[in-house]
Design a protein around this motif. Sequence first.
Motif, mmCIF file in Angstrom:
data_model
loop_
_atom_site.group_PDB
_atom_site.id
_atom_site.type_symbol
_atom_site.label_atom_id
_atom_site.label_comp_id
_atom_site.label_asym_id
_atom_site.label_seq_id
_atom_site.Cartn_x
_atom_site.Cartn_y
_atom_site.Cartn_z
ATOM 1 N N MET A 1 0.833 -1.205 0.000
ATOM 2 C CA MET A 1 0.000 0.000 0.000
ATOM 3 C C MET A 1 0.867 1.255 0.000
ATOM 4 O O MET A 1 0.605 2.206 -0.747
ATOM 5 N N LYS A 2 1.912 1.259 0.814
ATOM 6 C CA LYS A 2 2.796 2.426 0.914
ATOM 7 C C LYS A 2 3.498 2.684 -0.422
ATOM 8 O O LYS A 2 3.544 3.824 -0.894
ATOM 9 N N ALA A 3 4.032 1.625 -1.032
ATOM 10 C CA ALA A 3 4.736 1.772 -2.310
ATOM 11 C C ALA A 3 3.788 2.271 -3.395
ATOM 12 O O ALA A 3 4.136 3.175 -4.165
ATOM 13 N N THR A 4 2.587 1.706 -3.437
ATOM 14 C CA THR A 4 1.600 2.121 -4.438
ATOM 15 C C THR A 4 1.173 3.561 -4.204
ATOM 16 O O THR A 4 1.071 4.348 -5.151
ATOM 17 N N PHE A 5 0.944 3.926 -2.952
ATOM 18 C CA PHE A 5 0.510 5.278 -2.605
ATOM 19 C C PHE A 5 1.582 6.303 -2.971
ATOM 20 O O PHE A 5 1.284 7.328 -3.595
ATOM 21 N N ILE A 6 2.830 6.031 -2.610
ATOM 22 C CA ILE A 6 3.935 6.957 -2.915
ATOM 23 C C ILE A 6 4.111 7.086 -4.422
ATOM 24 O O ILE A 6 4.269 8.191 -4.949
ATOM 25 N N ALA A 7 4.077 5.948 -5.131
ATOM 26 C CA ALA A 7 4.188 5.988 -6.598
ATOM 27 C C ALA A 7 3.038 6.800 -7.188
ATOM 28 O O ALA A 7 3.243 7.594 -8.123
ATOM 29 N N ILE B 1 0.883 11.427 -10.018
ATOM 30 C CA ILE B 1 -0.155 12.453 -10.114
ATOM 31 C C ILE B 1 0.458 13.847 -9.987
ATOM 32 O O ILE B 1 0.071 14.775 -10.721
ATOM 33 N N ALA B 2 1.441 13.993 -9.105
ATOM 34 C CA ALA B 2 2.135 15.285 -8.994
ATOM 35 C C ALA B 2 2.812 15.627 -10.315
ATOM 36 O O ALA B 2 2.778 16.780 -10.762
ATOM 37 N N PHE B 3 3.403 14.616 -10.943
ATOM 38 C CA PHE B 3 4.080 14.862 -12.208
ATOM 39 C C PHE B 3 3.082 15.177 -13.316
ATOM 40 O O PHE B 3 3.390 15.949 -14.231
ATOM 41 N N LEU B 4 1.891 14.613 -13.239
ATOM 42 C CA LEU B 4 0.861 14.924 -14.226
ATOM 43 C C LEU B 4 0.535 16.416 -14.202
ATOM 44 O O LEU B 4 0.421 17.059 -15.245
ATOM 45 N N ASP C 1 21.824 -1.444 2.024
ATOM 46 C CA ASP C 1 20.686 -1.364 2.923
ATOM 47 C C ASP C 1 21.076 -0.577 4.159
ATOM 48 O O ASP C 1 22.152 -0.765 4.718
ATOM 49 N N ASP C 2 20.206 0.316 4.591
ATOM 50 C CA ASP C 2 20.405 1.078 5.816
ATOM 51 C C ASP C 2 19.404 0.551 6.828
ATOM 52 O O ASP C 2 18.212 0.799 6.707
ATOM 53 N N PRO C 3 19.871 -0.208 7.833
ATOM 54 C CA PRO C 3 18.938 -0.801 8.784
ATOM 55 C C PRO C 3 18.075 0.207 9.529
ATOM 56 O O PRO C 3 16.977 -0.099 9.935
ATOM 57 N N SER C 4 18.554 1.439 9.676
ATOM 58 C CA SER C 4 17.769 2.444 10.397
ATOM 59 C C SER C 4 16.683 3.055 9.514
ATOM 60 O O SER C 4 15.819 3.756 9.985
ATOM 61 N N ASN C 5 16.771 2.794 8.201
ATOM 62 C CA ASN C 5 15.802 3.376 7.272
ATOM 63 C C ASN C 5 15.169 2.282 6.447
ATOM 64 O O ASN C 5 15.760 1.794 5.508
ATOM 65 N N SER C 6 13.964 1.901 6.792
ATOM 66 C CA SER C 6 13.254 0.866 6.052
ATOM 67 C C SER C 6 12.488 1.488 4.896
ATOM 68 O O SER C 6 11.287 1.642 4.937
ATOM 69 N N SER C 7 13.228 1.874 3.849
ATOM 70 C CA SER C 7 12.601 2.547 2.714
ATOM 71 C C SER C 7 12.513 1.654 1.497
ATOM 72 O O SER C 7 12.382 2.138 0.395
ATOM 73 N N GLY C 8 12.604 0.348 1.669
ATOM 74 C CA GLY C 8 12.563 -0.572 0.549
ATOM 75 C C GLY C 8 11.318 -0.447 -0.293
ATOM 76 O O GLY C 8 11.314 -0.805 -1.449
ATOM 77 N N SER C 9 10.259 0.069 0.281
ATOM 78 C CA SER C 9 9.034 0.244 -0.481
ATOM 79 C C SER C 9 9.053 1.532 -1.295
ATOM 80 O O SER C 9 8.259 1.711 -2.187
ATOM 81 N N ILE C 10 9.972 2.412 -0.961
ATOM 82 C CA ILE C 10 10.013 3.683 -1.672
ATOM 83 C C ILE C 10 11.125 3.679 -2.711
ATOM 84 O O ILE C 10 10.891 3.906 -3.884
ATOM 85 N N VAL C 11 12.343 3.426 -2.278
ATOM 86 C CA VAL C 11 13.480 3.372 -3.194
ATOM 87 C C VAL C 11 14.026 1.962 -3.151
ATOM 88 O O VAL C 11 14.329 1.473 -2.076
ATOM 89 N N PRO C 12 14.131 1.264 -4.226
ATOM 90 C CA PRO C 12 13.853 1.632 -5.609
ATOM 91 C C PRO C 12 12.474 1.194 -6.112
ATOM 92 O O PRO C 12 12.220 1.260 -7.302
ATOM 93 N N ALA D 1 8.893 2.195 -5.340
ATOM 94 C CA ALA D 1 7.971 3.252 -5.768
ATOM 95 C C ALA D 1 8.665 4.179 -6.762
ATOM 96 O O ALA D 1 8.085 4.592 -7.766
ATOM 97 N N PHE D 2 9.931 4.498 -6.454
ATOM 98 C CA PHE D 2 10.749 5.297 -7.358
ATOM 99 C C PHE D 2 12.130 4.676 -7.422
ATOM 100 O O PHE D 2 12.714 4.453 -6.373
ATOM 101 N N PRO D 3 12.652 4.281 -8.548
ATOM 102 C CA PRO D 3 12.246 4.586 -9.903
ATOM 103 C C PRO D 3 11.511 3.455 -10.641
ATOM 104 O O PRO D 3 11.181 3.620 -11.799
ATOM 105 N N LEU D 4 11.265 2.291 -9.995
ATOM 106 C CA LEU D 4 10.669 1.197 -10.759
ATOM 107 C C LEU D 4 9.237 1.473 -11.207
ATOM 108 O O LEU D 4 8.906 1.252 -12.368
ATOM 109 N N ILE D 5 8.386 1.912 -10.303
ATOM 110 C CA ILE D 5 6.993 2.156 -10.675
ATOM 111 C C ILE D 5 6.848 3.558 -11.261
ATOM 112 O O ILE D 5 6.364 3.727 -12.377
ATOM 113 N N ALA D 6 7.246 4.559 -10.514
ATOM 114 C CA ALA D 6 7.129 5.948 -10.962
ATOM 115 C C ALA D 6 8.512 6.486 -11.264
ATOM 116 O O ALA D 6 9.013 7.377 -10.584
#
Length: 188
Positions: free
Chosen positions: A42-48, A53-56, A97-108, A110-115
Amino acid sequence: MFGLAFKEIFSVTIILFSVIDIVGSIPIIIDLKKKEGKIESMKATFIAGIIMIAFLFLGTYILKLFGLDVESFAIAGSLILFFLGIEMILGITLFKDDPSNSSGSIVPLAFPLIAGAGTMTTIISLKAEYDQANILVGIILNLLFVYLVLKSSDWIARKLGTGGANILRKVFGIILLAIAIKLFKANI
């Protein structure tokens, strides 16, 4: 009603589906899931979705604000995709991987793979030919499909098995490299 046209929505949806290529990204998703432990669908889809939409609505203005052109943005995105392809083919880790930052759903993911740059460049290009409302509906339809694929990644991984996933990862790594090189060449 708001200029909605089924033919335009269908065309935009198919074009974005081809560019996003979430089905082709399944090996990357499986690989990210192994590294991160889980994918926040959900987070990855929402961020993408927010990015798309912002880019639109603001894409050309955002790039101009930073003094960038679409070509430079596409080249930067192609380099990220290139290194992801290298990771997949060689089985190495370039994105630490940065253990303190669980951003796997965002980079890469949501961005750049999906959006990514290709998606954003396509959205800007679609504005020249299609009504914004139809593009928005096409984006939302693609996001629904993206969410379904992300949510079912465990099931897909089980069906593929370890060997199938490894083969698919290598094949799509080569395809990802080819897409990155094509995107780079087209915008250089």
